[in-house]
Motif scaffolding. Structure first.
Motif, PDB file in Angstrom:
ATOM      1  N   ASP A 219      42.996  44.681  36.315  1.00 34.70           N
ATOM      2  CA  ASP A 219      44.176  45.468  36.659  1.00 34.70           C
ATOM      3  C   ASP A 219      45.245  44.596  37.320  1.00 34.70           C
ATOM      4  OD1 ASP A 219      45.671  48.031  37.272  1.00 34.70           O
ATOM      5  OD2 ASP A 219      45.272  47.323  39.308  1.00 34.70           O
ATOM      6  N   SER A 220      44.822  43.696  38.182  1.00 33.72           N
ATOM      7  CA  SER A 220      45.788  42.836  38.872  1.00 33.72           C
ATOM      8  C   SER A 220      46.437  41.836  37.924  1.00 33.72           C
ATOM      9  CB  SER A 220      45.107  42.106  40.035  1.00 33.72           C
ATOM     10  OG  SER A 220      44.743  43.015  41.060  1.00 33.72           O
ATOM     11  N   TRP A 221      45.696  41.368  36.923  1.00 30.10           N
ATOM     12  CA  TRP A 221      46.307  40.462  35.947  1.00 30.10           C
ATOM     13  C   TRP A 221      47.344  41.197  35.108  1.00 30.10           C
ATOM     14  CZ3 TRP A 221      46.306  35.341  34.527  1.00 30.10           C
ATOM     15  CH2 TRP A 221      45.531  34.494  35.311  1.00 30.10           C
ATOM     16  N   VAL A 222      47.091  42.452  34.808  1.00 27.09           N
ATOM     17  CA  VAL A 222      48.064  43.239  34.057  1.00 27.09           C
ATOM     18  C   VAL A 222      49.253  43.609  34.942  1.00 27.09           C
ATOM     19  CG1 VAL A 222      48.450  45.453  32.876  1.00 27.09           C
ATOM     20  CG2 VAL A 222      46.348  44.156  32.450  1.00 27.09           C
ATOM     21  N   HIS A 223      48.954  44.006  36.163  1.00 30.44           N
ATOM     22  CA  HIS A 223      49.978  44.530  37.069  1.00 30.44           C
ATOM     23  C   HIS A 223      50.743  43.433  37.793  1.00 30.44           C
ATOM     24  CE1 HIS A 223      50.937  47.738  40.341  1.00 30.44           C
ATOM     25  NE2 HIS A 223      51.741  47.878  39.313  1.00 30.44           N
ATOM     26  N   GLY A 224      50.083  42.287  38.027  1.00 33.23           N
ATOM     27  CA  GLY A 224      50.754  41.154  38.649  1.00 33.23           C
ATOM     28  C   GLY A 224      50.278  40.848  40.057  1.00 33.23           C
ATOM     29  N   SER A 225      50.486  39.578  40.464  1.00 38.05           N
ATOM     30  CA  SER A 225      50.233  39.099  41.827  1.00 38.05           C
ATOM     31  C   SER A 225      48.754  39.079  42.214  1.00 38.05           C
ATOM     32  CB  SER A 225      51.026  39.925  42.853  1.00 38.05           C
ATOM     33  OG  SER A 225      52.411  39.752  42.659  1.00 38.05           O
ATOM     34  N   TRP A 226      47.896  38.797  41.258  1.00 38.78           N
ATOM     35  CA  TRP A 226      46.476  38.653  41.566  1.00 38.78           C
ATOM     36  C   TRP A 226      46.236  37.546  42.583  1.00 38.78           C
ATOM     37  CZ3 TRP A 226      41.566  39.411  42.300  1.00 38.78           C
ATOM     38  CH2 TRP A 226      40.670  38.339  42.287  1.00 38.78           C
ATOM     39  N   GLY A 227      46.779  36.346  42.333  1.00 43.51           N
ATOM     40  CA  GLY A 227      46.500  35.201  43.192  1.00 43.51           C
ATOM     41  C   GLY A 227      46.950  35.405  44.620  1.00 43.51           C
ATOM     42  N   ALA A 228      48.141  35.971  44.802  1.00 44.64           N
ATOM     43  CA  ALA A 228      48.662  36.178  46.153  1.00 44.64           C
ATOM     44  C   ALA A 228      47.783  37.153  46.934  1.00 44.64           C
ATOM     45  CB  ALA A 228      50.101  36.695  46.081  1.00 44.64           C
ATOM     46  N   MET A 229      47.368  38.220  46.282  1.00 43.45           N
ATOM     47  CA  MET A 229      46.513  39.205  46.971  1.00 43.45           C
ATOM     48  C   MET A 229      45.103  38.664  47.197  1.00 43.45           C
ATOM     49  SD  MET A 229      48.463  41.734  47.668  1.00 43.45           S
ATOM     50  CE  MET A 229      49.683  40.409  47.954  1.00 43.45           C
ATOM     51  N   ARG A 230      44.605  37.858  46.273  1.00 44.14           N
ATOM     52  CA  ARG A 230      43.297  37.216  46.451  1.00 44.14           C
ATOM     53  C   ARG A 230      43.306  36.326  47.687  1.00 44.14           C
ATOM     54  NH1 ARG A 230      43.030  32.745  42.378  1.00 44.14           N
ATOM     55  NH2 ARG A 230      44.510  31.971  43.936  1.00 44.14           N
ATOM     56  N   ASP A 231      44.346  35.500  47.808  1.00 39.18           N
ATOM     57  CA  ASP A 231      44.427  34.579  48.942  1.00 39.18           C
ATOM     58  C   ASP A 231      44.577  35.339  50.250  1.00 39.18           C
ATOM     59  OD1 ASP A 231      44.243  32.582  47.081  1.00 39.18           O
ATOM     60  OD2 ASP A 231      46.372  32.028  47.137  1.00 39.18           O
ATOM     61  N   ARG A 232      45.340  36.416  50.229  1.00 39.74           N
ATOM     62  CA  ARG A 232      45.517  37.210  51.443  1.00 39.74           C
ATOM     63  C   ARG A 232      44.190  37.854  51.858  1.00 39.74           C
ATOM     64  NH1 ARG A 232      50.651  41.195  51.625  1.00 39.74           N
ATOM     65  NH2 ARG A 232      51.599  39.184  51.045  1.00 39.74           N
ATOM     66  N   THR A 233      43.426  38.297  50.866  1.00 36.60           N
ATOM     67  CA  THR A 233      42.126  38.912  51.159  1.00 36.60           C
ATOM     68  C   THR A 233      41.138  37.887  51.696  1.00 36.60           C
ATOM     69  OG1 THR A 233      42.513  40.502  49.370  1.00 36.60           O
ATOM     70  CG2 THR A 233      40.251  40.293  50.167  1.00 36.60           C
ATOM     71  N   ASP A 234      41.222  36.668  51.190  1.00 36.42           N
ATOM     72  CA  ASP A 234      40.310  35.596  51.618  1.00 36.42           C
ATOM     73  C   ASP A 234      40.457  35.256  53.097  1.00 36.42           C
ATOM     74  OD1 ASP A 234      38.824  35.165  49.356  1.00 36.42           O
ATOM     75  OD2 ASP A 234      39.972  33.438  48.659  1.00 36.42           O
ATOM     76  N   ARG A 235      41.576  35.616  53.711  1.00 38.21           N
ATOM     77  CA  ARG A 235      41.750  35.322  55.134  1.00 38.21           C
ATOM     78  C   ARG A 235      40.703  36.022  55.975  1.00 38.21           C
ATOM     79  NH1 ARG A 235      48.263  36.569  55.063  1.00 38.21           N
ATOM     80  NH2 ARG A 235      48.848  34.865  53.636  1.00 38.21           N
ATOM     81  N   GLY A 236      40.180  37.128  55.475  1.00 37.98           N
ATOM     82  CA  GLY A 236      39.120  37.836  56.190  1.00 37.98           C
ATOM     83  C   GLY A 236      37.736  37.404  55.779  1.00 37.98           C
ATOM     84  N   GLY A 237      37.658  36.374  54.944  1.00 36.95           N
ATOM     85  CA  GLY A 237      36.372  35.885  54.464  1.00 36.95           C
ATOM     86  C   GLY A 237      36.333  35.883  52.955  1.00 36.95           C
TER      87      GLY A 237
END
Length: 390
Positions: A219-237
């Motif tokens: 869904d994120s690849w279709v909708h956009g900004s997968w990488g940015a949200m992945r990196d933001r989520t990684d801040r919590g582990g």
């Protein structure tokens, strides 16, 4: 250089696409450059390394322009079954077009959308250049029913001419293409190349293996900004540190907050996507066990095997008269009649939806008037056959 290739993406998705290229063994040539003709879009230049060039799947500039051919480098795919993959795609189809199987004839133009004219099962865009690639792929197929008719628009599609946002003749032609099984097959392959396969690779690299997790990445690849949200989520582990389910829950919450506060009002309206995923998580559907209900629609073996909505395989034009009646006439002959009316008269604002209503009857009557025929608003079989051949 002769082996240099390029394609255009939203600037916010540039890093994801470059990462995927490099993972597949391609060489990215320098930083991306903003597309001067399309603000908010980036042009990525790349080339095959020798090993990748020898092992690439598929050939031709049309394929390379949208989704570079797969390199031989292997990756571990998530262990999703074919049914689970279909369910994941169906969820995103519902988000994009409101249909479990997608709407192959969907033509959309939203005010303020940088993609401009969008089309098909997963809504590819004029602004990215991918709509031109999709049409080229279709026209290259020997059995493409509408390939010759699309010829007059191909140059404008490649030029990403924004005037096509208002071109009702093209819109109706694209709608009619959905009735051609060749177009549906081309769309399935195109969207798999452009979104599904990159999403599988991204999920595998991160360690996401649960089918619901793969659907979220897709869904994120279709909708956009997968990488940015992945990196933001990684801040919590990371996934490895947090565990896959906890990371995915945090990702969905992070993405929902991002969407809900986004300056683009169109994106704010799409928080329902994350709400739907959160609902599936709360119900424990990590394996996408069927049946599922997403946004009030059932995803089941029955709905996954049905005929795509709004697609007609008959009756053939000229086999029956067409008129306003109850229930309304629907079908391929109606669609081709409407398309013929649209192509015969630039002033015709008819929508080729395959349903013979009062608006279609009004344009039939206008055509009869211009052609010196009795103005009945009824299309006899001969008139249907004539207009279907326009």
């Amino acid at each position: 250089m002769s082996n240099e290739l390029s394609f255009t993406v939203l600037c916010e998705d540039c890093d994801d696409r470059k990462e995927d290229l490099q993972w597949r063994g391609y060489e990215v040539l320098g930083p991306c450059a903003e597309d001067q003709a399309q603000p908010g879009m980036c042009v990525i230049r790349y080339r095959r390394r020798a090993a990748a060039a020898a092992a690439a799947v598929g050939t031709g500039p049309a394929r390379d322009a949208a989704a570079p051919a797969l390199a031989a480098e292997s990756f571990e795919e998530p262990p999703a079954t074919a049914t689970q993959a279909s369910a994941a795609k169906a969820i995103v189809n519902l988000f994009e077009t409101g249909q479990v199987l997608g709407d192959y004839g969907a033509v959309t133009v939203l005010p303020g959308d940088t993609g401009h004219l969008t089309y098909g099962r997963s809504q590819t865009t004029l602004g990215s250049g991918n709509l031109a690639v999709l049409v080229d792929r279709y026209c290259a197929q020997p059995g493409a029913r509408f390939g010759a008719r699309l010829r007059d628009w191909r140059a404008s599609l490649k030029a990403r001419d924004k005037a096509l946002d208002r071109d009702q003749q093209l819109h109706n032609l694209l709608r009619a293409c959905a009735d051609d099984p060749v177009m549906r097959d081309v769309q399935d392959r195109f969207f798999d190349d452009t979104y599904w396969q990159p999403a599988l690779r991204a999920a595998a690299r991160l360690g996401i293996r649960l089918p619901l997790g793969v659907a979220i990445v897709y869904d994120s690849w279709v909708h956009g900004s997968w990488g940015a949200m992945r990196d933001r989520t990684d801040r919590g582990g990371t996934v490895q540190q947090s565990g896959e389910k906890e990371w995915l829950e945090r990702y969905v919450d992070t993405r929902r907050d991002w969407l809900a506060t986004h300056p683009n009002l169109l994106l704010r309206k799409t928080v329902y996507r994350m709400n739907a995923f959160r609902g599936l998580m709360d119900q424990g559907y990590w394996g996408l066990e069927l049946p599922l209900v997403v946004r009030g629609r059932e995803i089941s073996l029955a709905t996954l095997s049905g005929v795509p909505p709004g697609c007609y395989d008959g009756p053939q034009p000229g086999t029956r008269p067409l008129a306003v009646q109850s229930p309304l006439n629907r079908g391929l002959d109606v669609r081709l009649l409407q398309l013929g009316l649209s192509l015969a008269d630039h002033q015709c604002d008819i929508r080729a939806d395959g349903i013979f209503g009062s608006g279609t009857a009004r344009w039939v009557k206008r055509y009869q008037q211009v052609s010196g025929l009795p103005q009945t608003g009824v299309a006899d079989p001969a008139l249907v056959a004539r207009l279907a051949a326009v």
